[in-house]
Design a protein around this motif. Structure first.
Motif, PDB file in Angstrom:
ATOM      1  N   TYR A 110      17.268  43.056  94.583  1.00 43.70           N
ATOM      2  CA  TYR A 110      16.143  42.700  93.927  1.00 43.70           C
ATOM      3  C   TYR A 110      16.720  41.437  93.149  1.00 43.70           C
ATOM      4  N   LEU A 111      18.024  41.593  92.663  1.00 41.86           N
ATOM      5  CA  LEU A 111      18.669  40.599  91.589  1.00 41.86           C
ATOM      6  C   LEU A 111      18.617  39.105  92.561  1.00 41.86           C
ATOM      7  N   GLY A 112      19.235  39.283  93.790  1.00 38.01           N
ATOM      8  CA  GLY A 112      19.218  38.136  94.537  1.00 38.01           C
ATOM      9  C   GLY A 112      17.981  37.621  95.132  1.00 38.01           C
ATOM     10  N   CYS A 113      17.017  38.215  95.336  1.00 42.42           N
ATOM     11  CA  CYS A 113      15.743  37.802  95.541  1.00 42.42           C
ATOM     12  C   CYS A 113      15.052  37.099  94.352  1.00 42.42           C
ATOM     13  N   LEU A 114      15.242  37.687  93.028  1.00 42.71           N
ATOM     14  CA  LEU A 114      14.724  37.097  91.907  1.00 42.71           C
ATOM     15  C   LEU A 114      15.367  35.700  91.621  1.00 42.71           C
ATOM     16  N   ASN A 115      16.800  35.739  91.762  1.00 40.82           N
ATOM     17  CA  ASN A 115      17.453  34.395  91.755  1.00 40.82           C
ATOM     18  C   ASN A 115      17.089  33.297  92.714  1.00 40.82           C
ATOM     19  N   ALA A 116      16.875  33.915  93.943  1.00 41.09           N
ATOM     20  CA  ALA A 116      16.405  32.950  94.888  1.00 41.09           C
ATOM     21  C   ALA A 116      15.099  32.405  94.668  1.00 41.09           C
ATOM     22  N   ALA A 117      14.136  33.081  93.858  1.00 37.47           N
ATOM     23  CA  ALA A 117      12.692  32.699  93.712  1.00 37.47           C
ATOM     24  C   ALA A 117      12.642  32.229  92.051  1.00 37.47           C
ATOM     25  N   LYS A 118      13.935  31.882  91.658  1.00 32.95           N
ATOM     26  CA  LYS A 118      13.968  31.564  90.052  1.00 32.95           C
ATOM     27  C   LYS A 118      12.801  30.600  89.689  1.00 32.95           C
ATOM     28  N   LYS A 119      12.289  29.498  90.791  1.00 34.72           N
ATOM     29  CA  LYS A 119      11.516  28.502  90.368  1.00 34.72           C
ATOM     30  C   LYS A 119      10.140  29.238  89.989  1.00 34.72           C
ATOM     31  N   VAL A 120       9.758  30.355  90.193  1.00 34.26           N
ATOM     32  CA  VAL A 120       8.438  30.764  90.164  1.00 34.26           C
ATOM     33  C   VAL A 120       8.713  32.031  89.378  1.00 34.26           C
ATOM     34  N   VAL A 121       9.830  32.663  89.087  1.00 39.22           N
ATOM     35  CA  VAL A 121       9.669  33.882  88.220  1.00 39.22           C
ATOM     36  C   VAL A 121       9.657  33.587  86.921  1.00 39.22           C
ATOM     37  N   SER A 122       8.962  34.669  86.298  1.00 43.42           N
ATOM     38  CA  SER A 122       8.601  34.507  84.670  1.00 43.42           C
ATOM     39  C   SER A 122       9.892  33.828  83.909  1.00 43.42           C
ATOM     40  N   LYS A 123       9.555  33.266  82.687  1.00 45.49           N
ATOM     41  CA  LYS A 123      10.479  32.775  81.926  1.00 45.49           C
ATOM     42  C   LYS A 123      11.428  34.114  81.291  1.00 45.49           C
ATOM     43  N   ARG A 124      10.556  35.074  81.067  1.00 50.90           N
ATOM     44  CA  ARG A 124      11.135  36.429  80.543  1.00 50.90           C
ATOM     45  C   ARG A 124      12.077  37.004  81.245  1.00 50.90           C
ATOM     46  N   CYS A 125      11.965  37.102  82.676  1.00 49.26           N
ATOM     47  CA  CYS A 125      12.687  37.672  83.585  1.00 49.26           C
ATOM     48  C   CYS A 125      13.995  36.737  83.976  1.00 49.26           C
ATOM     49  N   THR A 126      13.611  35.326  83.880  1.00 45.44           N
ATOM     50  CA  THR A 126      14.803  34.442  84.202  1.00 45.44           C
ATOM     51  C   THR A 126      15.822  34.602  82.719  1.00 45.44           C
ATOM     52  N   ALA A 127      15.278  34.612  81.708  1.00 43.85           N
ATOM     53  CA  ALA A 127      16.126  34.860  80.485  1.00 43.85           C
ATOM     54  C   ALA A 127      16.937  35.878  80.565  1.00 43.85           C
ATOM     55  N   ALA A 128      16.177  37.060  80.832  1.00 49.55           N
ATOM     56  CA  ALA A 128      16.933  38.214  80.814  1.00 49.55           C
ATOM     57  C   ALA A 128      18.043  38.323  81.932  1.00 49.55           C
ATOM     58  N   ILE A 129      17.962  37.860  82.987  1.00 46.51           N
ATOM     59  CA  ILE A 129      18.846  37.721  83.975  1.00 46.51           C
ATOM     60  C   ILE A 129      20.080  36.717  83.665  1.00 46.51           C
ATOM     61  N   THR A 130      19.875  35.681  83.046  1.00 47.18           N
ATOM     62  CA  THR A 130      20.658  34.534  82.304  1.00 47.18           C
ATOM     63  C   THR A 130      21.500  35.341  81.326  1.00 47.18           C
ATOM     64  N   ASN A 131      20.756  35.990  80.468  1.00 47.57           N
ATOM     65  CA  ASN A 131      21.452  36.491  79.268  1.00 47.57           C
ATOM     66  C   ASN A 131      22.319  37.784  79.676  1.00 47.57           C
ATOM     67  N   ALA A 132      21.943  38.265  80.842  1.00 45.96           N
ATOM     68  CA  ALA A 132      22.854  39.339  81.314  1.00 45.96           C
ATOM     69  C   ALA A 132      23.833  38.786  82.207  1.00 45.96           C
ATOM     70  N   GLY A 133      23.879  37.562  82.417  1.00 48.76           N
ATOM     71  CA  GLY A 133      25.019  37.026  83.368  1.00 48.76           C
ATOM     72  C   GLY A 133      25.005  37.249  84.620  1.00 48.76           C
ATOM     73  N   TRP A 134      23.704  37.563  85.196  1.00 47.93           N
ATOM     74  CA  TRP A 134      23.559  37.860  86.617  1.00 47.93           C
ATOM     75  C   TRP A 134      23.158  36.731  87.416  1.00 47.93           C
ATOM     76  N   ASN A 135      23.101  35.417  86.914  1.00 49.47           N
ATOM     77  CA  ASN A 135      22.753  34.403  87.829  1.00 49.47           C
ATOM     78  C   ASN A 135      23.918  33.441  88.237  1.00 49.47           C
TER      79      ASN A 135
END
Length: 135
Positions: A110-135
């Motif tokens: 799921y993380l790989g999918c969300l990172n691959a779709a980052k152009k359409v993923v919500s800002k909230r999700c993108t920020a959480a992934i970035t702050n988690a260090g997972w992108n």
């Protein structure tokens, strides 16, 4: 204990920055600003179990103020990173449902999918992934 030391050891009363640093970056920053103090005042102290923190606290009046400031920033950032990692599932649940249908669970698919779709993923999700260090 001095007021400067108290500021370091009492914790994080202020707002934590949304940006986090990696464990490697944290170690490098502390090595740079605290390395000489650690070598001078705590040379035989093990890193684990809070022994180094306790040693530096005991010697706080002698410790470089930049070390104290950087230590506080590192603790805040790593705490923010851990909180972000815990929050990713909740922050990204809707995005995963919308953009990652058919994704196999486990192995960070799921993380790989969300990172691959980052152009359409919500800002909230993108920020959480970035702050988690997972992108």
């Amino acid at each position: 204990m001095t007021s400067l030391a108290a500021a370091l050891w009492l914790g994080l009363a202020g707002q934590v920055s949304a940006q986090t640093i990696s464990y490697s970056e944290a170690g490098a920053l502390l090595a740079k600003s605290c390395g000489k103090d650690i070598e001078k005042y705590c040379p035989k102290v093990n890193l684990g179990g809070g022994a180094l923190k306790d040693c530096l606290a005991a010697k706080a009046s002698k410790i470089n103020p930049q070390c104290i400031a950087d230590y506080k920033a590192v603790v805040a950032s790593l705490d923010a990173r851990l909180a972000a990692q815990a929050a990713v599932t909740k922050a990204c649940r809707g995005d995963a449902t919308q953009f990652c249908q058919g994704t196999a669970p486990g192995n960070a698919h799921y993380l790989g999918c969300l990172n691959a779709a980052k152009k359409v993923v919500s800002k909230r999700c993108t920020a959480a992934i970035t702050n988690a260090g997972w992108n």
